[in-house]
Design a protein around this motif. Structure first.
Motif, PDB file in Angstrom:
ATOM      1  N   ILE A   1     -73.647 -18.318  90.222  1.00  0.00           N
ATOM      2  CA  ILE A   1     -74.992 -18.200  90.771  1.00  0.00           C
ATOM      3  C   ILE A   1     -75.983 -19.091  90.045  1.00  0.00           C
ATOM      4  O   ILE A   1     -76.755 -19.821  90.671  1.00  0.00           O
TER       5      ILE A   1
ATOM      6  N   ASN B   1     -78.012  -8.131  96.088  1.00  0.00           N
ATOM      7  CA  ASN B   1     -77.849  -9.171  97.101  1.00  0.00           C
ATOM      8  C   ASN B   1     -77.119 -10.398  96.605  1.00  0.00           C
ATOM      9  O   ASN B   1     -76.612 -11.183  97.409  1.00  0.00           O
ATOM     10  N   THR B   2     -77.073 -10.599  95.292  1.00  0.00           N
ATOM     11  CA  THR B   2     -76.476 -11.826  94.758  1.00  0.00           C
ATOM     12  C   THR B   2     -75.274 -11.549  93.874  1.00  0.00           C
ATOM     13  O   THR B   2     -74.182 -12.080  94.085  1.00  0.00           O
TER      14      THR B   2
ATOM     15  N   ILE C   1     -80.853 -21.235  90.747  1.00  0.00           N
ATOM     16  CA  ILE C   1     -81.651 -20.382  91.615  1.00  0.00           C
ATOM     17  C   ILE C   1     -82.945 -21.123  91.927  1.00  0.00           C
ATOM     18  O   ILE C   1     -83.697 -21.479  91.013  1.00  0.00           O
TER      19      ILE C   1
ATOM     20  N   ILE D   1     -81.671  -8.703  92.926  1.00  0.00           N
ATOM     21  CA  ILE D   1     -80.737  -9.722  92.438  1.00  0.00           C
ATOM     22  C   ILE D   1     -79.335  -9.145  92.308  1.00  0.00           C
ATOM     23  O   ILE D   1     -78.335  -9.747  92.735  1.00  0.00           O
TER      24      ILE D   1
ATOM     25  N   ALA E   1     -73.311 -18.265 101.603  1.00  0.00           N
ATOM     26  CA  ALA E   1     -73.356 -16.808 101.672  1.00  0.00           C
ATOM     27  C   ALA E   1     -73.290 -16.364 103.129  1.00  0.00           C
ATOM     28  O   ALA E   1     -73.524 -17.149 104.051  1.00  0.00           O
TER      29      ALA E   1
ATOM     30  N   GLN F   1     -78.798 -24.082 101.811  1.00  0.00           N
ATOM     31  CA  GLN F   1     -77.963 -24.260 100.626  1.00  0.00           C
ATOM     32  C   GLN F   1     -77.439 -25.691 100.577  1.00  0.00           C
ATOM     33  O   GLN F   1     -77.089 -26.274 101.616  1.00  0.00           O
TER      34      GLN F   1
ATOM     35  N   SER G   1     -70.808 -11.662  94.698  1.00  0.00           N
ATOM     36  CA  SER G   1     -70.023 -12.583  93.880  1.00  0.00           C
ATOM     37  C   SER G   1     -68.920 -11.849  93.125  1.00  0.00           C
ATOM     38  O   SER G   1     -67.783 -12.324  93.048  1.00  0.00           O
TER      39      SER G   1
END
Length: 803
Positions: free
Chosen positions: A269, A130-131, A276, A127, A484, A496, A135
């Motif tokens: 996010i 990659n996320t 999520i 997390i 992304a 998305q 951001s």
């Protein structure tokens, strides 16, 4: 015991001598450097402030860090304690089930988390990498900082805790389960990062917030739940300690900037409307889980504020303020313009927010005084905060009220809110366009466009012949969203969804661009007129391929879209009491806020003419709603009569008398007058709300000395500044009308030991003591305030008080 050898003794003596010599040398160099610095400052005729300034900043920073370190230590100790130990220790942040009867204890879940926490560490790494990392990297671009990446990510041995779980069982669709969890993490993490060549680390990370989990759809095969949607209802509280070279930034101002960047990254996010989505079954298409599904739109009008605090310094004392308002709901924020040099600003600011989950959502209004300073560092002064439960807006359709500011000595803000539902009928567009034209606000919307970007097939390669790193941008009007990046592929898959507010579907256009993040080269373009959806069945387009222009001959993008018209549905106020209770237990009518629409009593309002209410062709629906609510207030303000105490000093009994037509003509049992109040308790917000409506028939002992009354409140047993509230002073008046609202942050359990002291005081000269004309003390433990209660109380003589 074996004696040391000769060689060992010699080595020890050498080490001791070496240490002493090094200490002497270090002390000599340190003192020499201090003398040289002072000499250089004097020689160059620098001000002593250049020396004192850094010392003062260093002392402030050290004290600030000590206080934060104490808070982190307490939080980590609480995380390791058992639930019973936390409660007995009277820690401030008690589990939510202590305050809310509909929140369940889940200590068994915390025991499971302790066992699976090592596995959670591995998932958290993915997390963060990659996320969260992309951001934060994008957020730092605005501050001209680049190259951010995590190097080490360890969450430590202290697991996350869940303070309580609430499962909704009313007004929930059959195919889903909605669950709220109070989550707190105060761990011994070890996270290191690099930014712009500077290495730093994060210790003692703390996160606290309310997480909602939506399990949908329910299916008939194992695992019985098709997928999960996980998100924060509002921005979580995040704190951490910087170490390494970045520790120099851990001081007031700069640390606030860093925390704001982290909070924004988390908000982008998984703070509403961001979620999520996790698919648990292959039988459930990603479209059903990851495509946004708004429930409606709330339209917000921040009208004005009054009686704000003075925060600006002037040569001859305190000046005024330069106020602005920040409106927040979920992860979405809006800011009004700044009005210079005033305590009564008029903003007339409009904004709209998409709502994807009504339950337990709050609207927040924060007022600030703008001050110049360094960019990105918080310099503004806090003027107060007010909150409104979204359920109250959705239940009534339209709400207008004056809100008393919390966290401030004085001040109120005037807001109006409208709930707009989503319609599949294109014939509703004409009414929506007409309404926005009447409002004369060009930024208002008439529809919501939802776009699901599934994937692209057969993208062309970039100029470098290497595989591209594509992402997609979507633009409608002035709003641009972005997916992304997918790395080294010509067949990217995003899955998305995005939501856009559309001002006019007949004229607006959707622009989609596929771009290579390495070269910024456009790989394909797609243009779609929103008006095309008006001709489709239910204004929907299922997932299907569309050809990309300025791309390869076989390049296609797979999209799904639907359009919904914003529609205002007027509520039947007469049936309002028959509606289902909201999840916080607040089933009250608007008796605590409706009188604030006008600075007159409810009786005067009901007798007033239609022209006395703010009205214009643009606001006819709002006027009708306010007038209807005012009529319903006429009976609500005469029903509850609480008699005076049998003797001075005894609190008023909560027993109710029959309706009496002499509620406003009587001077009370002690001939000191009567006071009208409304009380209610909001379980969801943990607030005791008190509305002081008016006082009648105050005694006039001397015709030449008419009283200047105001009402003062204390939440006993302590009579402190924190619990003190007071109304405005109305001069030369024996029948003052206030209609002012005050709030106390207090748990329902704590109310059992509290009393509300209400005193009517007349203002005298600057050096003269202000005498109390009458007083009432209410014992809160005997009162059921889950529903609003409006009551008339006889004023009693003042009770004796201890110093």
């Amino acid at each position: 015991m074996v004696a040391p050898s000769k060689e060992q003794a010699v080595d020890a003596i050498k080490r001791i001598g070496g240490v002493n010599i090094m200490n002497v040398m270090y002390s000599f160099v340190k003192k020499l450097g201090t003398v040289a610095l002072v000499y250089a400052l004097g020689y160059m005729e620098f001000s002593i402030a250049w020396l004192i300034g850094p010392i003062v900043l260093s002392v402030i920073r050290d004290e600030w860090k000590k206080e934060k370190e104490l808070r982190r230590t307490i939080a980590k100790a609480s995380a390791l304690c058992q639930e019973k130990e936390v409660i007995l220790a009277r820690v401030d942040e008690l589990p939510s089930w202590v305050f809310f009867p509909d929140v369940e204890r889940v200590e068994w879940v915390n025991k499971i988390l302790r066992h699976v926490w090592p596995n959670v560490n591995h998932y958290a790494k993915d997390i963060l990498k990659n996320t969260i990392e992309p951001s934060i990297r994008e957020s730092l671009v605005a501050y001209r900082l680049s190259g951010f990446h995590f190097e080490k990510m360890v969450l430590g041995s202290i697991p996350m805790r869940i303070g309580g779980v609430k499962v909704y069982d009313q007004n929930v669709p059959r195919d889903q389960i909605i669950m709220d969890m109070d989550v707190s993490y105060a761990g011994d993490c070890d996270i290191s990062f690099s930014i712009g060549g500077i290495k730093g680390g994060i210790k003692d990370l703390q996160i606290q917030g309310n997480v909602r989990t939506v399990m949908r759809p329910l299916i008939t095969t194992v695992p019985l739940i098709g997928g999960l949607q996980v998100f924060f209802l509002r921005h979580p509280t995040i704190d951490f300690n910087l170490v390494g070279v970045a520790d120099v930034l851990d001081m007031p101002g700069l640390s606030d900037l860093l925390r704001r960047i982290v909070v924004e990254a988390v908000g982008n996010i998984m703070v509403l409307p961001n979620k999520i989505a996790i698919t648990l079954s292959d039988a459930v298409p990603a479209l059903s889980l990851k495509m946004p599904d708004p429930e409606g739109v709330v339209r917000i009008h921040v009208v004005e504020a009054k009686n704000l605090m003075k925060k600006d310094m002037r040569m001859l004392g305190m000046g005024k303020s330069d106020p602005y308002c920040i409106v927040s709901i979920g992860g979405k924020t809006f800011r009004t313009q700044t009005i210079d040099n005033t305590l009564n600003p008029k903003w007339d600011f409009w904004c709209e927010a998409k709502i994807t989950s009504q339950k337990a959502q709050m609207l927040s209004f924060e007022l600030w005084d703008w001050d110049p300073g360094f960019p990105g560092i918080e310099n503004d002064d806090f003027l107060g905060r007010a909150t409104v439960e979204l359920s109250q807006v959705t239940k009534k359709g339209k709400v207008g009220m004056w809100l008393t500011l919390e966290g401030a000595k004085r001040g109120m803000v005037h807001v109006r809110m409208t709930w707009l539902t989503l319609s599949k009928d294109k014939n509703d567009l004409a009414a929506a366009l007409q309404e926005t034209q009447m409002l004369r606000v060009t930024s208002m919307s008439t529809a919501v466009l939802v776009v699901f970007v599934d994937s692209i097939k057969n993208l062309p390669k970039a100029r470098t012949t290497s595989l591209p790193d594509p992402y997609v941008t979507l633009t409608v009007g002035n709003t641009t969203e972005q997916t992304a990046s997918q790395f080294r592929t010509v067949h990217p898959v995003w899955e998305q969804g995005f939501t856009f507010l559309v001002s006019n579907p007949e004229n607006d256009t959707l622009y989609i661009k596929a771009i290579d993040s390495k070269t910024t080269q456009e790989l394909g373009v797609f243009v779609y007129n929103v008006s095309t959806l008006l001709q489709k069945m239910d204004m929907e387009v299922e997932k299907q391929p569309f050809a990309l222009s300025k791309s390869g001959p076989e390049s296609t993008i797979y999209l799904a879209m639907h359009l919904r018209i914003l529609k205002y549905e007027e509520k039947d106020t007469n049936e309002e009491d028959e509606e289902e209770p909201t999840e916080g237990g607040d089933t009250e009518t608007d008796t605590a806020t409706a009188p604030l629409l006008d600075k007159r009593s409810p009786t005067q309002l009901s007798e007033g003419s239609e022209s006395s209410v703010e009205a214009s062709p643009a606001k006819e629906p709002a006027v009708k709603t306010e007038l209807d609510r005012t009529e319903s207030m006429k009976s609500a303000t005469e029903e509850i009569i609480i008699p005076a105490a049998a003797s001075p000093g005894v609190q008023a009994s909560p027993d109710l008398r029959q309706r009496s037509p002499s509620a406003t003509s009587s001077a009370g049992e002690y001939n000191l007058g009567r006071i009208q109040l409304t009380l209610r308790y909001s379980q969801q917000r943990q607030r005791l709300i008190v509305v002081v409506h008016r006082v009648v028939n105050l005694p006039l002992k001397d015709p030449n000395s008419i009283p200047d009354p105001y009402v003062k409140l204390y939440l006993l047993p302590e009579r402190s500044k924190d619990s003190k509230r007071k109304t405005d002073t109305l001069k030369d008046n024996c029948n003052p009308v206030y209609d002012e609202t005050f709030e106390y942050l207090i748990s329902q359990a704590d109310m059992r030991n509290r009393q509300l002291e209400v005193s009517v005081v007349t203002r005298k000269g600057f050096l003269q003591q202000s005498p109390t004309m009458g007083q009432v003390v209410l014992d809160l433990k005997n009162m059921d305030l889950n529903e609003a209660k409006t009551m008339w109380l006889d004023l009693c003589p003042e009770t004796s008080r201890e110093a």
